[in-house]
Scaffold this active site. Structure first.
Site, PDB file in Angstrom:
ATOM      1  N   GLU A 264       0.879  -1.166   0.000  1.00 27.50           N
ATOM      2  CA  GLU A 264       0.000   0.000   0.000  1.00 27.50           C
ATOM      3  C   GLU A 264       0.915   1.213   0.000  1.00 27.50           C
ATOM      4  O   GLU A 264       1.744   1.349   0.893  1.00 27.50           O
ATOM      5  CB  GLU A 264      -0.873  -0.031   1.253  1.00 27.50           C
ATOM      6  CG  GLU A 264      -1.975   0.979   1.176  1.00 27.50           C
ATOM      7  CD  GLU A 264      -2.377   1.433   2.550  1.00 27.50           C
ATOM      8  OE1 GLU A 264      -2.658   0.603   3.413  1.00 27.50           O
ATOM      9  OE2 GLU A 264      -2.389   2.660   2.746  1.00 27.50           O
ATOM     10  N   CYS A 301      -3.105   7.287   5.344  1.00 25.51           N
ATOM     11  CA  CYS A 301      -3.094   6.937   3.922  1.00 25.51           C
ATOM     12  C   CYS A 301      -4.374   7.408   3.250  1.00 25.51           C
ATOM     13  O   CYS A 301      -4.412   7.573   2.036  1.00 25.51           O
ATOM     14  CB  CYS A 301      -2.904   5.448   3.741  1.00 25.51           C
ATOM     15  SG  CYS A 301      -3.445   4.483   5.118  1.00 25.51           S
TER      16      CYS A 301
HETATM   17  P1  NAP Z   1       9.196   3.961   3.830  1.00 26.70           P
HETATM   18  O1  NAP Z   1      10.382   4.830   3.702  1.00 26.70           O
HETATM   19  O2  NAP Z   1       8.648   3.404   2.577  1.00 26.70           O
HETATM   20  O3  NAP Z   1       9.574   2.773   4.831  1.00 26.70           O
HETATM   21  C1  NAP Z   1       8.662   1.726   5.138  1.00 26.70           C
HETATM   22  C2  NAP Z   1       9.441   0.450   5.425  1.00 26.70           C
HETATM   23  O4  NAP Z   1      10.031  -0.042   4.223  1.00 26.70           O
HETATM   24  C3  NAP Z   1      10.570   0.656   6.405  1.00 26.70           C
HETATM   25  O5  NAP Z   1      10.691  -0.507   7.192  1.00 26.70           O
HETATM   26  C4  NAP Z   1      11.780   0.805   5.520  1.00 26.70           C
HETATM   27  O6  NAP Z   1      12.886   0.379   6.258  1.00 26.70           O
HETATM   28  C5  NAP Z   1      11.455  -0.111   4.346  1.00 26.70           C
HETATM   29  N1  NAP Z   1      11.994   0.369   3.079  1.00 26.70           N
HETATM   30  C6  NAP Z   1      11.866   1.608   2.558  1.00 26.70           C
HETATM   31  N2  NAP Z   1      12.481   1.682   1.360  1.00 26.70           N
HETATM   32  C7  NAP Z   1      12.994   0.478   1.128  1.00 26.70           C
HETATM   33  C8  NAP Z   1      13.757  -0.072   0.055  1.00 26.70           C
HETATM   34  N3  NAP Z   1      14.113   0.651  -1.003  1.00 26.70           N
HETATM   35  N4  NAP Z   1      14.134  -1.357   0.138  1.00 26.70           N
HETATM   36  C9  NAP Z   1      13.794  -2.106   1.215  1.00 26.70           C
HETATM   37  N5  NAP Z   1      13.088  -1.644   2.246  1.00 26.70           N
HETATM   38  C10 NAP Z   1      12.695  -0.372   2.218  1.00 26.70           C
HETATM   39  O7  NAP Z   1       8.003   4.695   4.549  1.00 26.70           O
HETATM   40  P2  NAP Z   1       7.975   5.549   5.910  1.00 26.70           P
HETATM   41  O8  NAP Z   1       9.308   5.628   6.549  1.00 26.70           O
HETATM   42  O9  NAP Z   1       6.898   4.987   6.703  1.00 26.70           O
HETATM   43  O10 NAP Z   1       7.522   6.978   5.437  1.00 26.70           O
HETATM   44  C11 NAP Z   1       8.151   7.660   4.385  1.00 26.70           C
HETATM   45  C12 NAP Z   1       7.096   8.184   3.424  1.00 26.70           C
HETATM   46  O11 NAP Z   1       6.231   7.111   3.053  1.00 26.70           O
HETATM   47  C13 NAP Z   1       6.146   9.204   4.000  1.00 26.70           C
HETATM   48  O12 NAP Z   1       6.671  10.499   3.951  1.00 26.70           O
HETATM   49  C14 NAP Z   1       4.941   9.045   3.107  1.00 26.70           C
HETATM   50  O13 NAP Z   1       5.114   9.768   1.927  1.00 26.70           O
HETATM   51  C15 NAP Z   1       4.925   7.591   2.778  1.00 26.70           C
HETATM   52  N6  NAP Z   1       3.950   6.818   3.584  1.00 26.70           N
HETATM   53  C16 NAP Z   1       2.764   6.541   3.004  1.00 26.70           C
HETATM   54  C17 NAP Z   1       1.827   5.811   3.710  1.00 26.70           C
HETATM   55  C18 NAP Z   1       0.526   5.461   3.094  1.00 26.70           C
HETATM   56  O14 NAP Z   1      -0.238   4.781   3.730  1.00 26.70           O
HETATM   57  N7  NAP Z   1       0.238   5.860   1.878  1.00 26.70           N
HETATM   58  C19 NAP Z   1       2.078   5.391   5.011  1.00 26.70           C
HETATM   59  C20 NAP Z   1       3.306   5.686   5.582  1.00 26.70           C
HETATM   60  C21 NAP Z   1       4.238   6.400   4.839  1.00 26.70           C
HETATM   61  P3  NAP Z   1      14.379   0.777   5.937  1.00 26.70           P
HETATM   62  O15 NAP Z   1      14.411   2.204   5.545  1.00 26.70           O
HETATM   63  O16 NAP Z   1      15.098   0.448   7.211  1.00 26.70           O
HETATM   64  O17 NAP Z   1      14.750  -0.129   4.815  1.00 26.70           O
END
Ligand code: NAP
Length: 522
Positions: A264, A301
């Site tokens: 998601e 979200c």
């Molecule tokens: P995220 O950066 O996507 O991280 C979520 C999880 O995925 C973390 O455990 C992260 O851990 C891992 N991850 C991220 N990029 C990865 C990659 N390239 N390869 C492997 N694992 C990866 O999300 P977030 O830290 O929760 O928030 C960042 C942004 O996500 C927010 O600013 C927002 O824009 C978006 N977000 C959207 C929703 C939604 O429901 N639409 C919800 C939350 C966040 P590691 O970094 O340790 O790998």
């Protein structure tokens, strides 16, 4: 219960050999004890192998035993008491009422899946008995669903309980009979360990193989990618950024044996202000919309990041009331410095765009987010793709159209979304009917006269939608439908009764069965 900073692998607390890190309190803007360590490749391998070894035993348990396991997890979470609530508050900046509410939702989800298991229809039993007299004769064919295998679950930053260690993805995977290897979110490692220990305790109480659950702690993309690459892992559940979701989809697709990723990612959740409703109650709609936008500091979200209305004095009234409400909003701590930084970049980009007006922009401060409201023309919105990108936080963009046909054109150009909202009166039925066929193609949930934030956990809920709101629009991550992501059908042709799984036998089979094509209940 003490937080040690360890990963939990097959019931054992294990120190990682990778980078050390600490949790961060976004309200106090300071790091917290204890130190956590990052799980290494061997530990990841061990967690995945243990999950693989536990799979056959776990999936063969009766529905009743798995239901009791889910309920026991809920009991163990509640038994953590205030220690858990305070740690979530400290790591997320979320207020007590929200955290307690989210804890209730988490336990409620576990119970919902326990009830689903007891009700039994998830097995999707189909029986077409042999027709030996038919030409050609038909064999006896019976079908049921089984779990896919160990599932890699990624915790979400914005729901430290309900979409994290024992959240919806884990509950639905367990219900399907799939062991879980959980990648904790680095923004709430203490919360993750506490809940992880509650799950481990439930595994022990229920006498299950220890590999049913492991929690991997750490920083850096490599852990998650290594888990998804592991041959024992058969599916992935993820909530987070589009970049993260796409990266994991690429890893899953590049494996020698590709696996499904249920990610998601991003959604701007359009709200359509239909003309008659706007004419009669613009102020009321603006107040409801503003309250929805700032819920959870906009870190939902389903946050309403886009409003579409017809230009004129009624839309002006809506904008005026919403601007006043939002401009007075206080800056609140966001979940992590990274999320706060990306919110700041998003609103700066909108404020600097020559085709966008800033209607409300309360003073921002480091690590915090204050609400922001912008508006633009339909022409600019249709011309600039960047205007339809998610700004995660309490920001929204109002788009002024000239008529319903143009609203429909905007809907047509939108990417896939989790939700679309129609704010309408009875006199708007024709306009709504024009939008509906487009919205059905674009979104997972269509609401009338409500706001998209606040997702009911029930069997009819769809929290999903076409790409990029999710990677696979055929599924939901909230509600009992979430179990289907981790199931696949198996047919048994002419197997003797003694070899058939219990649910497919003539005696004592599943309560719900589609017998000769007809659904019935014993
Ligand atoms: P995220 O950066 O996507 O991280 C979520 C999880 O995925 C973390 O455990 C992260 O851990 C891992 N991850 C991220 N990029 C990865 C990659 N390239 N390869 C492997 N694992 C990866 O999300 P977030 O830290 O929760 O928030 C960042 C942004 O996500 C927010 O600013 C927002 O824009 C978006 N977000 C959207 C929703 C939604 O429901 N639409 C919800 C939350 C966040 P590691 O970094 O340790 O790998």
């Amino acid at each position: 219960m003490i937080i040690t900073g360890d990963s939990l692998i097959g019931g054992q607390a294990v120190k990682g050999t990778g980078a050390a890190f600490r949790a961060y309190n976004p309200s106090l803007q300071q790091s917290m004890d204890p130190e956590f360590t990052t799980a290494d490749v061997n530990q990841i391998d061990q967690a995945c192998r243990l999950a693989e070894a536990a799979f056959d035993t776990f999936r063969s348990l009766s529905d009743e035993k798995r239901a009791v396991f889910l309920e026991t997890i809920g009991e163990q979470i509640m038994a953590l008491g205030d220690v858990l609530v305070e740690r979530v508050m400290a790591e997320s900046g979320l207020p007590r009422a929200r955290v307690e509410g989210e804890r209730g939702r988490t336990v409620g989800q576990l119970k919902l899946f326990a009830n689903l298991l007891r009700e039994g229809s998830w097995n999707d039993v189909r029986i077409d008995k042999a027709l030996p007299e038919r030409a050609p004769p038909r064999p006896d064919i019976r079908m049921r669903m089984i779990g896919l295998g160990p599932v890699a679950v990624f915790s979400a930053s914005n729901f430290p309980l309900a979409f994290s260690v024992a959240g919806g993805d884990t509950a639905s995977a367990f219900a399907a009979g799939c062991p879980v290897v959980l990648k904790a979110h680095f923004a709430h490692p203490g919360t993750s360990e506490l809940v992880g220990r509650a799950v481990v305790k439930a595994v022990e109480i229920c006498g299950l193989p220890a590999g049913v659950f492991s929690l991997l702690t750490g920083v850096g993309n490599e852990i998650g990618q290594e888990v998804v690459r592991h041959p024992a892992i058969k599916a992935v559940g993820f909530t987070g950024s589009r970049g993260g979701g796409l990266a994991l989809m690429a890893v899953a697709a590049a494996r020698p044996v590709p696996i499904p990723v249920y990610a998601e990612m991003s959604s701007i959740n359009p709200v359509f202000l239909l003309p008659k409703a706007l004419a009669t109650r613009a102020e009321e709609l603006a107040a409801g919309f503003s309250a929805s936008l700032v819920l959870g500091v906009g870190q939902m979200c389903t946050n309403p990041g886009l409003v579409i209305g017809i230009a004129g004095p009624d839309l002006d009234r809506f904008k005026a009331v919403a601007s006043t409400a939002l401009a007075g909003g206080a800056a609140c701590a966001m979940l992590s410095p990274g999320i706060a930084g990306s919110y700041k970049r998003g609103i700066t980009q909108l404020a600097d765009n020559a085709d966008v007006n800033t209607l409300a922009l309360a003073p921002q401060s480091e690590g915090k987010a204050a609400p922001a409201l912008f508006d633009t023309s339909s022409a600019a919105f249709l011309d600039q793709h960047v205007l339809s990108e998610e700004v995660f936080g309490p920001a929204s963009l109002v788009v002024a159209c000239k008529d319903i046909a143009e609203m429909r054109q905007i809907a047509e150009e939108l990417e896939g979304q989790l939700t679309a909202t129609l704010l309408m009166d009875e006199a708007d039925l024709d306009a709504a009917a024009q939008l509906l066929p487009v919205l059905e193609r674009k979104v997972g949930r269509i609401l009338a006269n409500g706001y998209p934030t606040g997702v009911e956990v029930c069997s009819a809920m769809v929290h999903g939608g076409p790409f990029p709101s999710t990677s696979d629009g055929r599924s939901t991550s909230v509600g009992t439908g979430a179990i289907t992501r981790f199931l696949r059908p198996v047919s048994y042709q002419n197997l003797p009764q003694q070899l058939l799984p219990q649910v497919l036998r003539d005696e004592g089979g599943a309560p719900w069965r589609r017998l000769e094509g007809e659904l019935n209940h014993k």
